[in-house]
Write a protein that holds these residues in place. Structure first.
Motif, PDB file in Angstrom:
ATOM      1  N   SER A 100       9.401  -0.912  -2.770  1.00  0.00           N
ATOM      2  CA  SER A 100      10.154  -1.967  -2.085  1.00  0.00           C
ATOM      3  C   SER A 100       9.991  -1.894  -0.572  1.00  0.00           C
ATOM      4  CB  SER A 100      11.639  -1.876  -2.448  1.00  0.00           C
ATOM      5  OG  SER A 100      12.172  -0.620  -2.053  1.00  0.00           O
ATOM      6  N   GLU A 101       9.662  -0.710  -0.068  1.00  0.00           N
ATOM      7  CA  GLU A 101       9.502  -0.528   1.379  1.00  0.00           C
ATOM      8  C   GLU A 101       8.044  -0.531   1.819  1.00  0.00           C
ATOM      9  OE1 GLU A 101      11.398   3.211   2.192  1.00  0.00           O
ATOM     10  OE2 GLU A 101      13.030   2.760   0.791  1.00  0.00           O
ATOM     11  N   GLU A 102       7.142  -0.196   0.915  1.00  0.00           N
ATOM     12  CA  GLU A 102       5.747   0.032   1.311  1.00  0.00           C
ATOM     13  C   GLU A 102       4.789  -0.751   0.415  1.00  0.00           C
ATOM     14  OE1 GLU A 102       4.860   1.434   3.967  1.00  0.00           O
ATOM     15  OE2 GLU A 102       6.620   2.589   4.545  1.00  0.00           O
ATOM     16  N   THR A 103       4.705  -2.047   0.615  1.00  0.00           N
ATOM     17  CA  THR A 103       3.763  -2.892  -0.119  1.00  0.00           C
ATOM     18  C   THR A 103       2.967  -3.730   0.866  1.00  0.00           C
ATOM     19  OG1 THR A 103       5.248  -2.990  -2.031  1.00  0.00           O
ATOM     20  CG2 THR A 103       3.502  -4.631  -1.919  1.00  0.00           C
ATOM     21  N   ALA A 104       1.658  -3.676   0.766  1.00  0.00           N
ATOM     22  CA  ALA A 104       0.792  -4.341   1.747  1.00  0.00           C
ATOM     23  C   ALA A 104       0.904  -5.860   1.700  1.00  0.00           C
ATOM     24  CB  ALA A 104      -0.664  -3.919   1.520  1.00  0.00           C
ATOM     25  N   ALA A 105       1.349  -6.416   0.570  1.00  0.00           N
ATOM     26  CA  ALA A 105       1.429  -7.869   0.437  1.00  0.00           C
ATOM     27  C   ALA A 105       2.557  -8.480   1.263  1.00  0.00           C
ATOM     28  CB  ALA A 105       1.608  -8.255  -1.022  1.00  0.00           C
ATOM     29  N   ALA A 106       3.445  -7.640   1.798  1.00  0.00           N
ATOM     30  CA  ALA A 106       4.555  -8.156   2.592  1.00  0.00           C
ATOM     31  C   ALA A 106       4.031  -8.967   3.779  1.00  0.00           C
ATOM     32  CB  ALA A 106       5.424  -6.999   3.087  1.00  0.00           C
ATOM     33  N   ALA A 107       4.775 -10.007   4.133  1.00  0.00           N
ATOM     34  CA  ALA A 107       4.430 -10.873   5.281  1.00  0.00           C
ATOM     35  C   ALA A 107       3.032 -11.455   5.144  1.00  0.00           C
ATOM     36  CB  ALA A 107       4.554 -10.090   6.587  1.00  0.00           C
ATOM     37  N   GLY A 108       2.660 -11.817   3.906  1.00  0.00           N
ATOM     38  CA  GLY A 108       1.367 -12.458   3.696  1.00  0.00           C
ATOM     39  C   GLY A 108       0.191 -11.594   4.086  1.00  0.00           C
ATOM     40  N   TRP A 109       0.303 -10.282   3.886  1.00  0.00           N
ATOM     41  CA  TRP A 109      -0.750  -9.308   4.173  1.00  0.00           C
ATOM     42  C   TRP A 109      -0.996  -9.121   5.685  1.00  0.00           C
ATOM     43  CZ3 TRP A 109      -2.001  -7.142  -0.368  1.00  0.00           C
ATOM     44  CH2 TRP A 109      -1.969  -7.917  -1.527  1.00  0.00           C
ATOM     45  N   ARG A 110      -0.225  -9.769   6.529  1.00  0.00           N
ATOM     46  CA  ARG A 110      -0.547  -9.808   7.957  1.00  0.00           C
ATOM     47  C   ARG A 110      -0.673  -8.408   8.573  1.00  0.00           C
ATOM     48  NH1 ARG A 110       3.586 -12.556   9.508  1.00  0.00           N
ATOM     49  NH2 ARG A 110       4.824 -10.722  10.092  1.00  0.00           N
ATOM     50  N   ASP A 111       0.312  -7.547   8.342  1.00  0.00           N
ATOM     51  CA  ASP A 111       0.277  -6.220   8.958  1.00  0.00           C
ATOM     52  C   ASP A 111      -0.874  -5.382   8.410  1.00  0.00           C
ATOM     53  OD1 ASP A 111       2.517  -6.980  10.362  1.00  0.00           O
ATOM     54  OD2 ASP A 111       3.929  -5.937   9.040  1.00  0.00           O
ATOM     55  N   ALA A 112      -1.104  -5.469   7.103  1.00  0.00           N
ATOM     56  CA  ALA A 112      -2.187  -4.689   6.499  1.00  0.00           C
ATOM     57  C   ALA A 112      -3.539  -5.130   7.041  1.00  0.00           C
ATOM     58  CB  ALA A 112      -2.158  -4.841   4.982  1.00  0.00           C
ATOM     59  N   ILE A 113      -3.756  -6.421   7.143  1.00  0.00           N
ATOM     60  CA  ILE A 113      -5.029  -6.929   7.660  1.00  0.00           C
ATOM     61  C   ILE A 113      -5.226  -6.500   9.109  1.00  0.00           C
ATOM     62  CG2 ILE A 113      -6.289  -9.031   8.273  1.00  0.00           C
ATOM     63  CD1 ILE A 113      -6.295  -8.395   5.281  1.00  0.00           C
ATOM     64  N   ALA A 114      -4.164  -6.523   9.886  1.00  0.00           N
ATOM     65  CA  ALA A 114      -4.266  -6.102  11.287  1.00  0.00           C
ATOM     66  C   ALA A 114      -4.660  -4.639  11.385  1.00  0.00           C
ATOM     67  CB  ALA A 114      -2.944  -6.355  12.008  1.00  0.00           C
ATOM     68  N   LEU A 116      -4.499 -12.863  -4.857  1.00  0.00           N
ATOM     69  CA  LEU A 116      -5.664 -12.029  -4.570  1.00  0.00           C
ATOM     70  C   LEU A 116      -6.652 -12.770  -3.671  1.00  0.00           C
ATOM     71  CD1 LEU A 116      -6.190 -10.570  -8.151  1.00  0.00           C
ATOM     72  CD2 LEU A 116      -5.485  -9.261  -6.128  1.00  0.00           C
ATOM     73  N   ALA A 117      -6.840 -14.052  -3.931  1.00  0.00           N
ATOM     74  CA  ALA A 117      -7.767 -14.846  -3.117  1.00  0.00           C
ATOM     75  C   ALA A 117      -7.268 -14.956  -1.680  1.00  0.00           C
ATOM     76  CB  ALA A 117      -7.940 -16.234  -3.728  1.00  0.00           C
ATOM     77  N   GLU A 118      -5.966 -15.034  -1.519  1.00  0.00           N
ATOM     78  CA  GLU A 118      -5.384 -15.070  -0.171  1.00  0.00           C
ATOM     79  C   GLU A 118      -5.738 -13.801   0.597  1.00  0.00           C
ATOM     80  OE1 GLU A 118      -0.908 -14.300   1.323  1.00  0.00           O
ATOM     81  OE2 GLU A 118      -1.119 -16.018  -0.013  1.00  0.00           O
ATOM     82  N   LEU A 119      -5.629 -12.661  -0.081  1.00  0.00           N
ATOM     83  CA  LEU A 119      -5.975 -11.390   0.548  1.00  0.00           C
ATOM     84  C   LEU A 119      -7.458 -11.317   0.886  1.00  0.00           C
ATOM     85  CD1 LEU A 119      -5.652  -8.408   1.358  1.00  0.00           C
ATOM     86  CD2 LEU A 119      -5.843  -7.829  -1.072  1.00  0.00           C
TER      87      LEU A 119
END
Length: 344
Positions: free
Chosen positions: A134-148, A174-177
């Protein structure tokens, strides 16, 4: 003219099968003609880690057999509640390796995304059974932080999707990512670790295949089968469909006491996988996660099993016996002769 009534969109078949998964231990035992064993099998088994198993996977279990190797992988057991020295909640150091929200950076050139906390099946030996999804999922905020995070590190050439199970996400998600990943010039390979082609092969549908086929990366899908009985005609067909997209298929297993700690079982598993176009890759020593000690096979026996396997199979069908050591630069290979551990 009266306009036609618009019907609500229907879920994909795999999503419907997902929703129909068994989540009640007594129902599972009833389906397997094991009602009479329920009290002994489920005694003190309120583990806090729920049962979840697709009905198609249950259909591959042996009826009337409380020691069925597929059943043992999913049925909650009282043994999970015992405190055993050396078994911890974060045995592989995931929390230490977090480089950003849902992004793990353990090894040079690779980053792993915790794409979701969802799985089609809850394996009792799961090394992330205590992970704070619940705290650590890359999909949060539309992947924005993970992609950065990935974009900022030019050393990363391979992105690994894990979870949970990344294929539990919709293909649109998945396609969004991957559309965002495709804009990062240094990312060359996409690796997907998933159990769904094994436990819910219907997930490998036309939409998923079209998505895979369009990806601009080298693609590797690592499936997860532990026992040859997990591989039936539906699994073989799903693997064939994946291969048709030009995707490389590998398998990783976990060595589990009473499930696959037998050379004939391991040999049959390797051969069935290869028949499906899947190359045996890793045989993991159990990650020492709290609640899993009853599955552990000691190193001496593990090494003997792999040595016996190597005497019966060509080298390319013998998976590497490895363990994950927190802080190490790679997975560590366990050998029967010479140094006990080497990097792989």
């Amino acid at each position: 003219m009266i306009p036609a009534k618009r019907l609500p969109a229907q879920p994909a078949r795999w999503q419907q099968l997902w929703r129909e998964a068994i989540t009640e231990p007594r129902e599972l035992l009833r389906l397997l003609d094991l009602e009479h064993d329920a009290e002994s099998l489920l005694a003190n088994a309120d583990t806090g880690f729920a049962l979840r198993v697709p009905r198609g996977f249950v259909a591959r279990m042996r009826r009337g057999d409380p020691a069925d190797p597929l059943l043992l992988q999913v049925l909650p057991q009282g043994a999970e509640l015992g405190e055993v020295p050396g078994f911890t909640r974060d045995a592989v150091g995931d929390l230490v390796a977090l480089a950003g929200r849902g992004v793990l950076h353990k090894y040079e050139g690779r980053a792993l995304l915790i794409a979701t906390g969802s799985c089609a099946i809850n394996c009792r030996y799961c090394f992330r059974r205590h992970f704070p999804y619940s705290e650590e999922t890359a999909a949060a905020a539309g992947w924005r932080d993970a992609i950065a995070d990935l974009d900022a590190d030019a050393s990363i050439t391979e992105v690994i999707l894990s979870g949970g199970d990344p294929l539990s996400l919709s293909t649109a998600k998945l396609a969004e990512l991957t559309a965002a990943l495709a804009k990062i010039p240094h990312v060359k390979r996409l690796r997907i670790h998933t159990r769904l082609p094994i436990v819910l092969p219907e997930r490998v549908d036309a939409e998923l295949l079209a998505w895979l086929d369009r990806l601009p990366f080298q693609r590797v899908v690592v499936v997860h089968a532990n026992h040859p009985n997990e591989i039936d005609a539906s699994v073989a067909a799903a693997c064939s469909r994946l291969l048709d997209t030009g995707t490389t298929l590998l398998n990783q297993s976990v060595l589990l006491r009473r499930v696959n700690d037998d050379v004939d079982v391991l040999r049959s598993l390797s051969e069935r996988l290869f028949d499906c176009g899947v190359l045996p890759y890793y045989l993991h020593q159990l990650d020492r996660v709290e609640g899993t000690a009853h599955f552990e096979v000691d190193d001496v026996r593990a090494i003997a099993l792999v040595d016996a396997l190597a005497a019966r199979l060509p080298g390319y069908l013998v998976p590497r016996l490895v363990r994950e050591v927190p802080g190490a630069a790679s997975k560590m290979r366990v050998y029967g002769s010479g140094p006990m551990e080497m990097r792989v």
